[in-house]
Design a protein around this motif. Structure first.
Motif, PDB file in Angstrom:
ATOM      1  N   TYR A 192       8.655  -3.495   7.354  1.00  0.00           N
ATOM      2  CA  TYR A 192       8.001  -2.174   6.448  1.00  0.00           C
ATOM      3  C   TYR A 192       7.156  -3.125   5.339  1.00  0.00           C
ATOM      4  CZ  TYR A 192       7.509   1.967   4.702  1.00  0.00           C
ATOM      5  OH  TYR A 192       6.803   3.574   4.078  1.00  0.00           O
ATOM      6  N   ARG A 193       5.836  -2.826   6.735  1.00  0.00           N
ATOM      7  CA  ARG A 193       4.286  -3.096   5.940  1.00  0.00           C
ATOM      8  C   ARG A 193       3.549  -1.821   5.695  1.00  0.00           C
ATOM      9  NH1 ARG A 193       3.110  -8.115   8.376  1.00  0.00           N
ATOM     10  NH2 ARG A 193       1.427  -8.266   6.840  1.00  0.00           N
ATOM     11  N   GLN A 194       2.959  -1.639   4.898  1.00  0.00           N
ATOM     12  CA  GLN A 194       2.041  -1.380   3.926  1.00  0.00           C
ATOM     13  C   GLN A 194       0.943  -1.183   3.296  1.00  0.00           C
ATOM     14  OE1 GLN A 194       4.252   0.531   0.336  1.00  0.00           O
ATOM     15  NE2 GLN A 194       4.130   2.314   0.669  1.00  0.00           N
ATOM     16  N   PRO A 195       0.062  -2.097   4.742  1.00  0.00           N
ATOM     17  CA  PRO A 195      -1.618  -2.492   4.095  1.00  0.00           C
ATOM     18  C   PRO A 195      -2.416  -1.153   3.688  1.00  0.00           C
ATOM     19  CG  PRO A 195      -1.381  -1.565   6.935  1.00  0.00           C
ATOM     20  CD  PRO A 195       0.387  -1.702   5.895  1.00  0.00           C
ATOM     21  N   ASP A 196      -3.323  -2.013   2.807  1.00  0.00           N
ATOM     22  CA  ASP A 196      -4.549  -1.235   1.912  1.00  0.00           C
ATOM     23  C   ASP A 196      -6.003  -1.208   3.054  1.00  0.00           C
ATOM     24  OD1 ASP A 196      -2.848  -0.935  -0.169  1.00  0.00           O
ATOM     25  OD2 ASP A 196      -3.440  -2.497  -0.933  1.00  0.00           O
ATOM     26  N   MET A 197      -5.831  -2.134   4.418  1.00  0.00           N
ATOM     27  CA  MET A 197      -6.588  -2.564   4.922  1.00  0.00           C
ATOM     28  C   MET A 197      -6.802  -2.163   6.567  1.00  0.00           C
ATOM     29  SD  MET A 197      -9.285  -3.356   2.224  1.00  0.00           S
ATOM     30  CE  MET A 197     -10.019  -3.627   3.580  1.00  0.00           C
ATOM     31  N   LEU A 198      -7.650  -1.478   6.807  1.00  0.00           N
ATOM     32  CA  LEU A 198      -7.494  -0.914   8.378  1.00  0.00           C
ATOM     33  C   LEU A 198      -7.309  -2.052   9.560  1.00  0.00           C
ATOM     34  CD1 LEU A 198      -7.298   1.730  10.250  1.00  0.00           C
ATOM     35  CD2 LEU A 198     -10.170   1.460  10.474  1.00  0.00           C
ATOM     36  N   ASN A 199      -7.922  -3.370   8.761  1.00  0.00           N
ATOM     37  CA  ASN A 199      -7.810  -4.393   9.576  1.00  0.00           C
ATOM     38  C   ASN A 199      -6.326  -5.073  10.048  1.00  0.00           C
ATOM     39  OD1 ASN A 199     -10.622  -4.117  10.278  1.00  0.00           O
ATOM     40  ND2 ASN A 199     -11.493  -6.062   8.853  1.00  0.00           N
ATOM     41  N   GLU A 200      -5.997  -5.142   8.203  1.00  0.00           N
ATOM     42  CA  GLU A 200      -4.954  -5.642   8.254  1.00  0.00           C
ATOM     43  C   GLU A 200      -3.956  -4.602   9.433  1.00  0.00           C
ATOM     44  OE1 GLU A 200      -1.602  -6.580   4.666  1.00  0.00           O
ATOM     45  OE2 GLU A 200      -3.763  -6.403   4.536  1.00  0.00           O
ATOM     46  N   ALA A 201      -3.982  -3.232   8.881  1.00  0.00           N
ATOM     47  CA  ALA A 201      -3.326  -2.474   9.735  1.00  0.00           C
ATOM     48  C   ALA A 201      -3.289  -3.012  11.274  1.00  0.00           C
ATOM     49  CB  ALA A 201      -2.796  -1.035   9.844  1.00  0.00           C
ATOM     50  N   LEU A 202      -4.653  -3.030  11.755  1.00  0.00           N
ATOM     51  CA  LEU A 202      -4.296  -3.279  13.523  1.00  0.00           C
ATOM     52  C   LEU A 202      -4.130  -4.503  13.526  1.00  0.00           C
ATOM     53  CD1 LEU A 202      -7.930  -1.291  13.792  1.00  0.00           C
ATOM     54  CD2 LEU A 202      -6.261  -0.748  14.324  1.00  0.00           C
ATOM     55  N   GLU A 203      -4.018  -5.555  13.008  1.00  0.00           N
ATOM     56  CA  GLU A 203      -3.904  -6.886  13.336  1.00  0.00           C
ATOM     57  C   GLU A 203      -1.683  -6.627  13.310  1.00  0.00           C
ATOM     58  OE1 GLU A 203      -4.263 -10.333  10.824  1.00  0.00           O
ATOM     59  OE2 GLU A 203      -3.063 -10.825  10.681  1.00  0.00           O
TER      60      GLU A 203
END
Lengths: 174, 284
Positions: free
Chosen positions: B7-18
Motif C-alpha cells: 500500500y503506497r501513499q505518495p505525496d508527489m505525482l512523479n513518485e506515483a507515476l514511478e
C-alpha cells in the motif's frame, strides 16, 4: 493488539476519534469498520452489508457521513472521526438530544441501524439544522431500516431538529 | 477478507507515476467500487492517490478541467459545474447515497467502466477528454473511445487518470438528465439518458447531443440521432422518430436480450421525455 501476518503491509496513522487523539499502526488491508470494531473495540458502529448499501456502518469523517466499510485504514490518516460512542457528552449521564428523540419517537426497534441513522442525522444537522421532510429522507437514503418503515425515524429527526442547539453539534466539526 | 501485498501513499505525482511504472499497482481514490471488488479478489498492490492534489476544478477560456479525484459530492455542489456542466452536476448528485457521494470520485466512475456509470453519459455530451499520465508522458483520449465495453477501458497498467477536460458550451442550450431505477435513491441505474439541445429563435435545432447508459455495452453518444435532429424544427413528432431510432440502435448494438421487451418501450419513452425537456416543449 492487531493480529496480522508478516507479509501484510501495515501503516502508521494518526487520527482523532470522538475527540481523542490516536496514534496507531494498522494493517492497510483493514477497513475503518473492522479497525474500529476489532482493533479499538468500538463496536457501536455496525457491520451490515460491507458493500456500502445499508449504511449501518455510517460514521462522520471530517464532518461528512461515510461508510466505514468502504474506507481502508491508511485513508483515515489525519482525519477527525466521530462514531456513536462519542455522541453523548463524555462523562455525562445523559443522552444527546438526537438519541433522546430516537427513544421518544420509538425510532429504534431492533436498533441495528440506529447508530448509522444517528450519525447521518448529525451530518444532516451540520449542513442544515432545520430540514424539511424531503431533505430528511434524502439525507437518510443511504441508511436502511428493516423494522420501522422509517416513519418513526423521520419523526425522530424532525423532533431532534426542533430541540437541537449549535452547542449540541459543535464538537463534531472541531 | 481483503488481501494486500503493498500500500503506497505518495505525496508527489512523479513518485506515483514511478510506482505505477512497475505495472502491478492499482490506483485507489474513493474506493467505493474497488473495495467491494477487493473482497472477492486476488491479493493486490494499491496506490493511494488521495494526496496528489487531484481534487481540483479549473477553467480556462475553452475548457473546464476536473481532477480525477473530485468526489461526486464536490461536483454536485460546485457553482461552476452547475452553471457550465449542468448534466454532470445533476448526474453526480444522483450517484448512490450521500455516504457514497462523499467518497466516490468521477475518475473512479470512469475507470470502473460500469455500463451504468452515472457520470459518463453526462460527460459524453460535453465531448469529455481524459488526460492520462505515465512516466512515458501524457496522452489525451476521448471519453467516447476510452470505454471499450463493460468494465473494460483502454487505460494501461502504468497510466494514471489525471483529469477530465470538458469543452465549454459555446451556445446556450437546454438539457435533460434522466435516471431510471427501481427506487428513487441509492439506485443502480437501469438506464440513463443525457441530452442537450441548442435551438435558434425559430425553434430550429442548431446542435443536439444525446448519450445513454445501460443501453449499449458501454455508455455512448448516439450520432445517428443527433444527425436526425440537427437543422430540424423542434416537434414532438420529430422526437418520436428519434426515440424509435434509439430503440433500433439499441437492438442493433446490444442484440435482443431477456430485458429487451422491457427496455425497448422504456427507452422510447425516456428519449422522448429527455428531448422534450431539453428543448423546453411539453412532453404530452
Amino acid at each position: 493488539m492487531v493480529r496480522n501476518n508478516m507479509t501484510e503491509p501495515t501503516i502508521d496513522i494518526r487520527f482523532y476519534l470522538n475527540g481523542i487523539a490516536f496514534n496507531r499502526n494498522a494493517p492497510a488491508s483493514w477497513t475503518l469498520l473492522r479497525f474500529l470494531r476489532d482493533a479499538l473495540g468500538y463496536t457501536g458502529t455496525k457491520c451490515g452489508c460491507e458493500v456500502g448499501e445499508c449504511g449501518a456502518c455510517t460514521v462522520i469523517v471530517d464532518g461528512q457521513p461515510v461508510n466505514a466499510c468502504l474506507i481502508l485504514t491508511p485513508q483515515i490518516d489525519g482525519a477527525n472521526i466521530w462514531t456513536i460512542e462519542g455522541v453523548a457528552a463524555a462523562g455525562a449521564n445523559e443522552l444527546h438530544p438526537i438519541q433522546k428523540a430516537f427513544l421518544e419517537c420509538d425510532a429504534a426497534h431492533c436498533g441495528f441501524c440506529s447508530p448509522g441513522m444517528i450519525m447521518s442525522t448529525i451530518a444532516l444537522f451540520l449542513k442544515n439544522s432545520n430540514p424539511d421532510d424531503a431533505q430528511i429522507k434524502q439525507a437518510l437514503a443511504g441508511n436502511l431500516c428493516r423494522c420501522t418503515g422509517y416513519i418513526q425515524i423521520i419523526d425522530a429527526v424532525r423532533k431532534a431538529a426542533s430541540k437541537i442547539t449549535e452547542n449540541d453539534l459543535q464538537k463534531f466539526v472541531s | 477478507m481483503i488481501a494486500l501485498s503493498a500500500y503506497r501513499q505518495p505525496d508527489m505525482l512523479n513518485e506515483a507515476l514511478e510506482i505505477l511504472s512497475s505495472g502491478d499497482f492499482a490506483p485507489i481514490a474513493g474506493g467505493t467500487d474497488l473495495i467491494p471488488q477487493l473482497r472477492c479478489g486476488q491479493q493486490r498492490k494499491l496506490l493511494d492517490i488521495s494526496r496528489l492534489g487531484l481534487s481540483f476544478i479549473k477553467k480556462d477560456d475553452n475548457f473546464i478541467e476536473i481532477g480525477a479525484a473530485c468526489t461526486h459530492s464536490r461536483l454536485s455542489s460546485d457553482d461552476l459545474i452547475k452553471e457550465k456542466l449542468p448534466l454532470l452536476f445533476r448526474a453526480t448528485g444522483l450517484v448512490g447515497s450521500w455516504q457514497i457521494r462523499n467518497r466516490g470520485t468521477v475518475g473512479g466512475n470512469i475507470i470502473n467502466a460500469s455500463p451504468c456509470a452515472d457520470s459518463v453519459p453526462a460527460l459524453l455530451n460535453y465531448d469529455a477528454e481524459l488526460v492520462l499520465l505515465s512516466q512515458k508522458g501524457r496522452r489525451a483520449v476521448k471519453l467516447n473511445e476510452f470505454t471499450l465495453g463493460p468494465y473494460k477501458t483502454q487505460i494501461k497498467p502504468d497510466e494514471l487518470l489525471y483529469s477530465i477536460r470538458c469543452k465549454k458550451q459555446s451556445t446556450p442550450s437546454g438539457c435533460s438528465y434522466l435516471k431510471l431505477g427501481r427506487r428513487q435513491a441509492v439506485n443502480i441505474s437501469r438506464m440513463t439518458l443525457a441530452a442537450t439541445i441548442a435551438k435558434d429563435k425559430n425553434d430550429v435545432i442548431t446542435n443536439a447531443t444525446i448519450a445513454g447508459g445501460s443501453i449499449f455495452p458501454a455508455p455512448s453518444r448516439m450520432p445517428e440521432i443527433e444527425k436526425m435532429l440537427n437543422r430540424q424544427k423542434v416537434s414532438y413528432e420529430l422526437f418520436e422518430d428519434a426515440a424509435n431510432l434509439a430503440a433500433d440502435l439499441m437492438i442493433k448494438e446490444s442484440g435482443v436480450r431477456w430485458s429487451t421487451p422491457y427496455k425497448k418501450p422504456v427507452l422510447i419513452g425516456l428519449v422522448q421525455r429527455a428531448l422534450c425537456e431539453a428543448s423546453g416543449i411539453n412532453a404530452s
